[in-house]
Write an enzyme that holds these catalytic residues in place. Sequence first.
Site, PDB file in Angstrom:
ATOM      1  CB  SER A 168      -0.947  -0.048   1.209  1.00 55.84           C
ATOM      2  OG  SER A 168      -1.965   0.910   1.118  1.00 55.84           O
ATOM      3  CG  ASP A 223      -5.657  -3.548  -4.026  1.00 54.68           C
ATOM      4  OD1 ASP A 223      -6.294  -2.630  -3.490  1.00 54.68           O
ATOM      5  OD2 ASP A 223      -4.486  -3.848  -3.708  1.00 54.68           O
ATOM      6  CG  HIS A 280      -5.302  -2.655  -0.320  1.00 57.33           C
ATOM      7  ND1 HIS A 280      -4.343  -2.437  -1.290  1.00 57.33           N
ATOM      8  CD2 HIS A 280      -4.889  -1.964   0.779  1.00 57.33           C
ATOM      9  CE1 HIS A 280      -3.402  -1.643  -0.802  1.00 57.33           C
ATOM     10  NE2 HIS A 280      -3.705  -1.354   0.446  1.00 57.33           N
TER      11      HIS A 280
END
Length: 291
Positions: A168, A223, A280
């Site tokens: 991320s 995602d 994610h």
Amino acid sequence: MRSSLVLFFVSAWTALASPIRREVSQDLFNQFNLFAQYSAAAYCGKNNDAPAGTNITCTGNACPEVEKADATFLYSFEDSGVGDVTGFLALDNTNKLIVLSFRGSRSIENWIGNLNFDLKEINDICSGCRGHDGFTSSWRSVADTLRQKVEDAVREHPDYRVVFTGHSLGGALATVAGADLRGNGYDIDVFSYGAPRVGNRAFAEFLTVQTGGTLYRITHTNDIVPRLPPREFGYSHSSPEYWIKSGTLVPVTRNDIVKIEGIDATGGNNQPNIPDIPAHLWYFGLIGTCL
């Protein structure tokens, strides 16, 4: 004869218009799994304030391969610089690695809600390049310290491979940091998981061809984070993308990963479907859940 020519040109046009897809080797798959676990370990709070020389451990079986390697901390940092940059620098004698792992955001929903789309010039990295203001500013605020720590580790272990990794936001920081320090003569491989776009097309093109290491940009199904910031704001993704096509909570196999080439290529994560937040959090296992 005419139909054969038509078929040839149609096939050639299709090849040019479509992204090139390839599967990954077992060795690369194993690396994807290992560095996903290094990225997961950065979410464990105790790993961000750990004494040098102690072993890296994770709750919830988040990093068994890292624990098996008896990897130890060289340096850890928490809430440092702009954007509260957090993570650790590790020594892995089993695999002969020096690993800099950046933690991602604690709250994906809050991160998305507060995401800004401003681009700033980063001509010291590459001419004509513009990077995400938040990511580049965060890296700049800790760059001097981490550059010195990496340099010290390389001096002590000159035959070890240097890898930057993160999930991320952590993947974005690893990407920017890798691009910056390669320019200082370091050989650095970067493994990013579910990372957002980090800059404009010029920066994406630079990341695609930059020497001194390889960028492995890994995404998962739909995602939401790799689709941000939107391309409409001047952002692009580098090539290639390694797209995990198996679903959330489904064990990932080598055959579930497709290498897709082409800047801003379609057919992987970049598809016109509804984005997903749970996707994610699944990269070779639950990532970002260690406390």
